[in-house]
Scaffold this motif. Structure first.
Motif, mmCIF file in Angstrom:
data_model
loop_
_atom_site.group_PDB
_atom_site.id
_atom_site.type_symbol
_atom_site.label_atom_id
_atom_site.label_comp_id
_atom_site.label_asym_id
_atom_site.label_seq_id
_atom_site.Cartn_x
_atom_site.Cartn_y
_atom_site.Cartn_z
ATOM 1 N N GLY A 127 -18.646 -38.480 45.249
ATOM 2 C CA GLY A 127 -17.826 -38.102 47.009
ATOM 3 C C GLY A 127 -18.047 -36.880 48.286
ATOM 4 O O GLY A 127 -18.420 -37.026 49.188
ATOM 5 N N TYR A 174 -12.314 -41.759 55.739
ATOM 6 C CA TYR A 174 -13.374 -40.974 54.614
ATOM 7 C C TYR A 174 -14.234 -40.619 55.686
ATOM 8 O O TYR A 174 -14.695 -39.366 56.328
ATOM 9 C CB TYR A 174 -13.631 -42.241 53.367
ATOM 10 C CG TYR A 174 -15.611 -40.608 53.518
ATOM 11 C CD1 TYR A 174 -16.447 -39.760 52.988
ATOM 12 C CD2 TYR A 174 -16.753 -40.999 54.161
ATOM 13 C CE1 TYR A 174 -17.045 -39.272 52.483
ATOM 14 C CE2 TYR A 174 -18.096 -40.834 53.960
ATOM 15 C CZ TYR A 174 -18.342 -40.032 53.010
ATOM 16 O OH TYR A 174 -18.899 -39.014 53.209
ATOM 17 N N GLY A 226 -12.033 -35.316 52.373
ATOM 18 C CA GLY A 226 -13.061 -36.272 52.535
ATOM 19 C C GLY A 226 -13.987 -37.406 51.074
ATOM 20 O O GLY A 226 -13.845 -38.332 50.535
ATOM 21 N N SER A 227 -13.795 -35.924 50.052
ATOM 22 C CA SER A 227 -14.133 -36.714 48.697
ATOM 23 C C SER A 227 -13.511 -37.508 48.019
ATOM 24 O O SER A 227 -13.770 -38.179 47.322
ATOM 25 C CB SER A 227 -14.889 -34.900 47.608
ATOM 26 O OG SER A 227 -15.980 -34.389 48.585
ATOM 27 N N PHE A 272 -19.961 -36.449 51.002
ATOM 28 C CA PHE A 272 -20.245 -35.497 52.314
ATOM 29 C C PHE A 272 -20.758 -34.402 52.859
ATOM 30 O O PHE A 272 -21.019 -34.309 53.852
ATOM 31 C CB PHE A 272 -18.713 -35.233 51.871
ATOM 32 C CG PHE A 272 -17.584 -34.557 53.012
ATOM 33 C CD1 PHE A 272 -16.983 -35.345 54.180
ATOM 34 C CD2 PHE A 272 -17.472 -33.082 53.011
ATOM 35 C CE1 PHE A 272 -16.528 -34.914 54.407
ATOM 36 C CE2 PHE A 272 -17.182 -32.572 54.008
ATOM 37 C CZ PHE A 272 -16.273 -33.193 55.350
ATOM 38 N N TYR A 285 -10.792 -39.158 49.566
ATOM 39 C CA TYR A 285 -10.363 -40.240 50.355
ATOM 40 C C TYR A 285 -12.010 -41.498 49.584
ATOM 41 O O TYR A 285 -12.020 -42.709 49.437
ATOM 42 C CB TYR A 285 -11.434 -40.271 51.336
ATOM 43 C CG TYR A 285 -10.101 -40.060 52.283
ATOM 44 C CD1 TYR A 285 -8.742 -40.035 51.506
ATOM 45 C CD2 TYR A 285 -9.319 -38.781 53.069
ATOM 46 C CE1 TYR A 285 -7.277 -39.627 51.952
ATOM 47 C CE2 TYR A 285 -8.346 -38.614 53.841
ATOM 48 C CZ TYR A 285 -7.295 -38.698 53.499
ATOM 49 O OH TYR A 285 -6.072 -38.053 54.004
ATOM 50 N N TRP A 286 -13.142 -40.676 50.153
ATOM 51 C CA TRP A 286 -14.478 -41.740 48.920
ATOM 52 C C TRP A 286 -14.280 -41.734 48.227
ATOM 53 O O TRP A 286 -14.678 -42.735 47.742
ATOM 54 C CB TRP A 286 -15.537 -40.607 48.757
ATOM 55 C CG TRP A 286 -17.428 -41.577 48.943
ATOM 56 C CD1 TRP A 286 -17.794 -41.655 49.902
ATOM 57 C CD2 TRP A 286 -17.590 -41.762 48.356
ATOM 58 N NE1 TRP A 286 -19.270 -42.051 49.504
ATOM 59 C CE2 TRP A 286 -19.179 -42.181 48.071
ATOM 60 C CE3 TRP A 286 -17.580 -40.958 46.637
ATOM 61 C CZ2 TRP A 286 -20.039 -42.710 47.147
ATOM 62 C CZ3 TRP A 286 -18.541 -41.867 45.292
ATOM 63 C CH2 TRP A 286 -19.383 -42.723 45.663
ATOM 64 N N TYR A 337 -8.925 -46.385 52.998
ATOM 65 C CA TYR A 337 -10.073 -45.157 52.579
ATOM 66 C C TYR A 337 -11.300 -44.879 53.267
ATOM 67 O O TYR A 337 -12.187 -43.764 52.554
ATOM 68 C CB TYR A 337 -9.408 -44.913 51.142
ATOM 69 C CG TYR A 337 -8.746 -45.200 50.661
ATOM 70 C CD1 TYR A 337 -7.626 -43.554 51.228
ATOM 71 C CD2 TYR A 337 -7.457 -45.804 49.768
ATOM 72 C CE1 TYR A 337 -5.859 -43.426 50.377
ATOM 73 C CE2 TYR A 337 -5.854 -45.304 49.736
ATOM 74 C CZ TYR A 337 -5.501 -44.119 50.326
ATOM 75 O OH TYR A 337 -4.352 -44.322 49.917
ATOM 76 N N GLU A 338 -12.083 -45.679 53.610
ATOM 77 C CA GLU A 338 -13.362 -45.802 53.324
ATOM 78 C C GLU A 338 -13.112 -45.142 55.153
ATOM 79 O O GLU A 338 -13.937 -44.314 56.036
ATOM 80 C CB GLU A 338 -14.031 -46.933 54.099
ATOM 81 C CG GLU A 338 -15.746 -46.774 54.474
ATOM 82 C CD GLU A 338 -16.476 -45.524 53.825
ATOM 83 O OE1 GLU A 338 -17.563 -45.495 54.442
ATOM 84 O OE2 GLU A 338 -16.108 -45.770 52.501
#
Length: 256
Positions: A44, A208, A182-183, A48, A185-186, A204-205
């Motif tokens: 992730g 992200y 961000g990581s 990002f 959520y990915w 969650y995408e």
């Protein structure tokens, strides 16, 4: 601003997926349980950084010049941690040079022999480099190739840097604390996708993608506030022949 450790990233990921135990989702990859959360978080982070260009670095390469063109004068290895080149910031002798594809060079400088077969004349031209191209994913080429007068001169480039893999609990994220979500959520999107919950994966995408936009806005603000940095007024255009799209990153497997 502080950065999260891998253990802190994993703790927050498990809060999102409501699975504090490692019985279903192990930390490390498992032959029976599948991809570990540490691997997902590391991938992730890489996704990002690839999408935002958040991690940047520079490289200086001393060139070899000769009147006769060869691979040793024409092409040069790139840094091993390179994700993509910032094509707006490549210079030779501190003067900007510009990107071309090999197809464009073929059209720019070719001729025909007596059998009407095309000859790539650009492969034999030596002089002062004005353009660069991607020979391979990890090799850059110069056109014209440096001649004897350019021997020892410097090719400089700014590039998007591959973040170090996150493997142990104390490893630090390459991304600032708030953006490191961000990581997370990915990774959460991948967990739910693998677990057969597409609705949660989509949710969650979207989170992200919002973090990606937040990072891009912050970078734009930095450029406006610091007009005399090396990044000033740069357009973040990346050579797509060496650009890794986040959706192409397979968890647990390097793409370069």
């Amino acid at each position: 601003m502080a950065k999260m450790t891998l253990d802190e990233l994993d703790d927050r990921l498990r809060g999102l997926i409501a699975e504090p135990s490692t019985d279903r989702f192990p930390l490390q990859d498992s032959a029976t349980l599948g991809i570990g959360t540490y691997t997902l978080l590391s991938d992730g982070q890489r996704a990002f950084c690839a999408e935002t260009g958040w991690t940047k670095s520079t490289a200086s390469i001393a060139v070899t010049g000769n009147a006769t063109v060869s691979d040793s004068t024409r092409i040069y290895s790139l840094p091993t941690d390179l994700l993509a080149i910032d094509t707006s910031d490549v210079t030779f002798k501190n003067v900007r040079i510009f990107p071309l594809t090999k197809k464009e060079l073929h059209i720019l400088d070719m001729e025909y022999d007596e059998t009407n077969t095309t000859i790539d004349k650009w492969l034999t031209v030596a002089g002062l480099p004005e353009y660069f191209y991607m020979e391979k994913e990890d090799v850059i080429g110069l056109y014209p190739a440096p001649d004897a007068d350019e021997n020892g001169e410097t090719l400089k480039l700014t590039y998007y840097e591959e973040p170090s893999a996150l493997t142990t609990s104390t490893d630090s994220s390459a991304i600032l604390w708030d953006l490191a979500w961000g990581s997370i959520y990915w990774a959460a999107a991948k967990v739910f996708e693998n677990d057969g919950n597409p609705q949660a994966a989509d949710r969650y995408e979207m989170k992200y993608e919002r973090m990606v936009q937040k990072a891009m806005r912050r970078k734009d603000r930095y450029l406006r506030r610091n007009p005399y940095t090396v990044m000033a007024n740069r357009q973040y255009t990346v050579n797509k022949s060496h650009w890794i799209e986040p959706q192409d990153i397979v968890p647990g497997r390097r793409t370069s």
